[in-house]
Design a protein around this motif. Structure first.
Motif, PDB file in Angstrom:
ATOM      1  N   GLU A  64       0.821  -1.206   0.000  1.00  0.00           N
ATOM      2  CA  GLU A  64       0.000   0.000   0.000  1.00  0.00           C
ATOM      3  C   GLU A  64       0.863   1.268   0.000  1.00  0.00           C
ATOM      4  O   GLU A  64       0.563   2.244  -0.699  1.00  0.00           O
ATOM      5  N   TYR A 159      -1.198  -3.596  -8.386  1.00  0.00           N
ATOM      6  CA  TYR A 159      -1.899  -4.848  -8.681  1.00  0.00           C
ATOM      7  C   TYR A 159      -1.950  -5.754  -7.454  1.00  0.00           C
ATOM      8  O   TYR A 159      -2.955  -6.442  -7.216  1.00  0.00           O
ATOM      9  N   ASP A 161      -2.027  -4.818  -4.304  1.00  0.00           N
ATOM     10  CA  ASP A 161      -3.026  -4.293  -3.375  1.00  0.00           C
ATOM     11  C   ASP A 161      -4.434  -4.602  -3.853  1.00  0.00           C
ATOM     12  O   ASP A 161      -5.287  -5.025  -3.071  1.00  0.00           O
ATOM     13  N   HIS A 162      -4.698  -4.407  -5.151  1.00  0.00           N
ATOM     14  CA  HIS A 162      -6.016  -4.744  -5.706  1.00  0.00           C
ATOM     15  C   HIS A 162      -6.358  -6.200  -5.418  1.00  0.00           C
ATOM     16  O   HIS A 162      -7.483  -6.527  -5.028  1.00  0.00           O
ATOM     17  N   LEU A 212      -4.862 -11.081  -9.188  1.00  0.00           N
ATOM     18  CA  LEU A 212      -5.934 -10.097  -9.342  1.00  0.00           C
ATOM     19  C   LEU A 212      -7.040 -10.630 -10.238  1.00  0.00           C
ATOM     20  O   LEU A 212      -8.234 -10.464  -9.948  1.00  0.00           O
ATOM     21  N   ASN A 216     -10.913 -10.999  -9.193  1.00  0.00           N
ATOM     22  CA  ASN A 216     -12.009 -10.370  -9.932  1.00  0.00           C
ATOM     23  C   ASN A 216     -13.003 -11.394 -10.455  1.00  0.00           C
ATOM     24  O   ASN A 216     -14.210 -11.285 -10.250  1.00  0.00           O
ATOM     25  N   HIS A 243     -10.536   2.069 -10.435  1.00  0.00           N
ATOM     26  CA  HIS A 243     -10.345   0.668 -10.821  1.00  0.00           C
ATOM     27  C   HIS A 243     -10.965  -0.336  -9.864  1.00  0.00           C
ATOM     28  O   HIS A 243     -10.978  -1.529 -10.153  1.00  0.00           O
ATOM     29  N   ASP A 244     -11.438   0.082  -8.707  1.00  0.00           N
ATOM     30  CA  ASP A 244     -11.745  -0.836  -7.617  1.00  0.00           C
ATOM     31  C   ASP A 244     -13.132  -1.460  -7.746  1.00  0.00           C
ATOM     32  O   ASP A 244     -14.152  -0.816  -7.499  1.00  0.00           O
ATOM     33  N   THR A 308     -11.940   6.039  -6.997  1.00  0.00           N
ATOM     34  CA  THR A 308     -11.295   4.898  -6.358  1.00  0.00           C
ATOM     35  C   THR A 308      -9.956   4.665  -7.047  1.00  0.00           C
ATOM     36  O   THR A 308      -9.848   4.778  -8.261  1.00  0.00           O
ATOM     37  N   THR A 309      -8.942   4.359  -6.296  1.00  0.00           N
ATOM     38  CA  THR A 309      -7.622   3.985  -6.791  1.00  0.00           C
ATOM     39  C   THR A 309      -6.833   5.137  -7.381  1.00  0.00           C
ATOM     40  O   THR A 309      -5.762   5.459  -6.906  1.00  0.00           O
ATOM     41  N   ASN A 453      -5.739  -3.446 -15.356  1.00  0.00           N
ATOM     42  CA  ASN A 453      -5.682  -4.562 -14.418  1.00  0.00           C
ATOM     43  C   ASN A 453      -5.961  -5.897 -15.096  1.00  0.00           C
ATOM     44  O   ASN A 453      -5.687  -6.952 -14.517  1.00  0.00           O
TER      45      ASN A 453
END
Length: 545
Positions: A64, A159, A161-162, A212, A216, A243-244, A308-309, A453
């Motif tokens: 992060e 990536y 963190d996502h 990731l 997803n 992106h979140d 976001t992001t 992503n």
């Protein structure tokens, strides 16, 4: 300050007064100081791994913290001040555990013993004195390679963190992250080893993108081709950018039954293809076009806006009161949604604002061509190539940005011959995402693979086609014409180079942090090249090969 990590950098060299992105000098030096503090933490964490001492909370915090330094994510100096203090606190606590386990806690680098000043001004002075980028190495070529790895790490951390948010983690990724942050403190590394470190970043990033992708698709299902309206309908509205996917899901849940329609912007467009997201009736359409138009678009949106992001750029006063952020994203003065993910402030603001007063049809675009969707019609694609109905594939994607020259990508796609297919992903597609290119035997000529992503999907599509034709990816009738802006693009490029993919065309300009000698290494080994002055020159060269 000095920052040269993005494509927009001033004079093609580096921003030294204020970031072209809007980053202020105090934020720039605090990001440098945080990076230095993380190096100290990683020195200890890397040694800890040798004696069996690991801490997942520290690992995720490291990702992060590195991610927060990526272009256009966090520009709030107070948050960086807190991150620096937290990093050193974690480092010292971990150091005691490593020492107790018999590990080494003595290091050559001062980063391992760095003590942050107790005041904001004191930290600013420390960051200025550090002169972080120049301190990486006296040799400009070695410094260039270290910067490539550092900026690649920032993309990798994004990536990672996502994926972690969706429950997908792997120690292999964290191991590399700590090892490399520690390695960048050393001054005894040569060119060959640093090239290897950079390519290793690309290799590890493939694993991060795989995690990731699993997060997803495992949570929201595999994307399916979906028509997404570009207009709007009467009613209250919230626009979500970034992106979140998890933030979008939570927003959709919390706005059910409240008479608020949810619109996507930017890289959230592909979310319309996920079965578990598009099942919400109030998840309506996509608002806005290209990255560079955001400050024209956002004041026109009559509802609340949630970033976001990536915050992209500081919201202007004429609509800043309607803007909220979440996750790592932050600008001073904006309302930030905390870890509890209670979107009540966003919802209440949307209910206060007028929303759209009438319906408007602006057509639609087709999204949702993830790897499952494309490979589901692989037999048709293969047959079309064999019958010469499809002559060539172009992967035209990457980052968008405001710097002149990006109209190249619009013109390129417009000029692609009728017997060729364009695959695209990431925000670079907003230069041409609404072009009506038709189809070849039912196969759309413009296939939106998803967000940046979703680069893992594009790699899997290329690998599957190569396997079907019993050749390498370099032997496929496939050319990559990429645009870059920030550090996720850097790490994706490193992933492609790790896979041995050659002849990539990159633009609109080459990275300022790559020296001529390092560029020569990339040219000699991978034939990476800048885009030509005109799209037609590149098309002629590619199709004549």
């Amino acid at each position: 300050m000095f920052c040269n990590q993005c494509e927009q950098t001033a004079k093609g060299i580096g921003c030294d007064k204020i970031g072209v992105c809007g980053k202020q000098p105090d934020v720039a030096v605090l990001q440098d100081l945080l990076t230095y503090a993380i190096q100290g933490l990683s020195l200890v964490a890397h040694e800890g791994r040798k004696v069996g001492v690991k801490d997942n909370k520290i690992d995720h915090f490291t990702a992060e913290a590195i991610f927060s330094c990526l272009t256009n994510v966090d520009f709030d100096p107070a948050r960086f001040e807190a991150l620096i203090d937290k990093t050193v606190e974690l480092r010292d606590g971990l150091k005691e555990k490593v020492k107790a386990a018999g590990g080494n806690v003595s290091f050559d680098s001062d980063a391992a013993t760095f003590t942050p000043a107790g005041s904001f001004d004191g930290k600013i002075k420390q960051g200025e004195d550090l002169d972080f980028i120049n301190s990486l190495d006296d040799n400009e070529d070695l410094r260039s390679l270290k910067e490539i790895s550092l900026y690649g790490l920032r993309g990798l951390a994004a990536y990672t963190d996502h994926a972690a948010i969706l429950g997908q983690q792997d120690d292999l990724v964290y191991d590399y992250m700590h090892e490399t942050m520690a390695k960048l403190t050393r001054k005894d590394l040569g060119l060959e080893e640093l090239v290897g470190t950079a390519l290793k970043c690309g290799e590890v990033n493939i694993k991060a993108m795989e995690l990731l992708d699993a997060g997803n698709t495992g949570t929201y299902g595999h994307p399916t081709p979906t028509e997404v309206p570009l207009g709007h309908k009467a009613g209250k509205a919230i626009l979500i950018s970034g992106h979140d996917l998890r933030d979008l899901e939570l927003l959709l849940k919390q706005t059910e039954g409240k008479g608020i329609n949810i619109y996507t912007h930017g890289e959230m467009l592909p979310c319309h293809g996920y079965p578990e997201l598009k099942k919400y009736d109030h998840f309506y359409g996509h608002f806005g076009s290209a990255w560079q138009n955001q400050h024209k678009e956002f004041p026109e949106f009559p509802g609340a806006i949630l970033f976001t992001t990536n915050c992209i750029q500081k919201p202007r006063d004429n609509y800043a009161a309607n803007v909220f952020t979440t996750g790592l994203v932050g600008w001073p003065g904006l309302v930030h949604i905390g870890a509890d993910k209670d979107f009540t402030p966003v919802i209440n603001r949307a209910l206060e604002l007028p929303g759209f007063t009438s319906d408007e049809d602006k057509g639609s675009v087709l999204a949702g061509f993830g790897r499952n969707a494309v490979l589901g019609v692989a037999d048709k694609v293969i047959e079309a190539v064999k019958s010469k109905d499809i002559r060539h594939f172009f992967l035209v994607g990457g980052c968008d940005g405001a710097k002149p020259g990006r109209n190249y990508y619009t013109e390129f796609v417009e000029k692609v011959p009728q017997d060729c297919v364009v695959l695209t992903l990431a925000c670079g597609k907003f230069r041409f995402f609404d072009k009506k290119l038709g189809d070849i035997g039912g196969i759309p000529r413009l296939l939106d693979v998803g967000q940046c992503n979703d680069s893992y999907s594009a790699i899997q599509i290329a690998a599957a086609l190569a396997n079907a034709f019993d050749c390498t990816v370099n032997d496929l009738p496939l050319s990559m014409v990429l645009s870059w802006y920030e550090q996720k693009a850097v790490v994706i490029l490193l992933s492609l180079l790790h896979l041995g993919i050659k002849d990539i065309r990159l633009g609109p300009s080459l990275p300022a942090f790559i020296t001529p000698n390092v560029l020569n290494v990339l040219v000699e080994n991978f034939n990476i090249m800048p885009i030509a002055e005109t799209p037609q020159e590149d098309l002629d060269a590619i199709l004549a090969a």
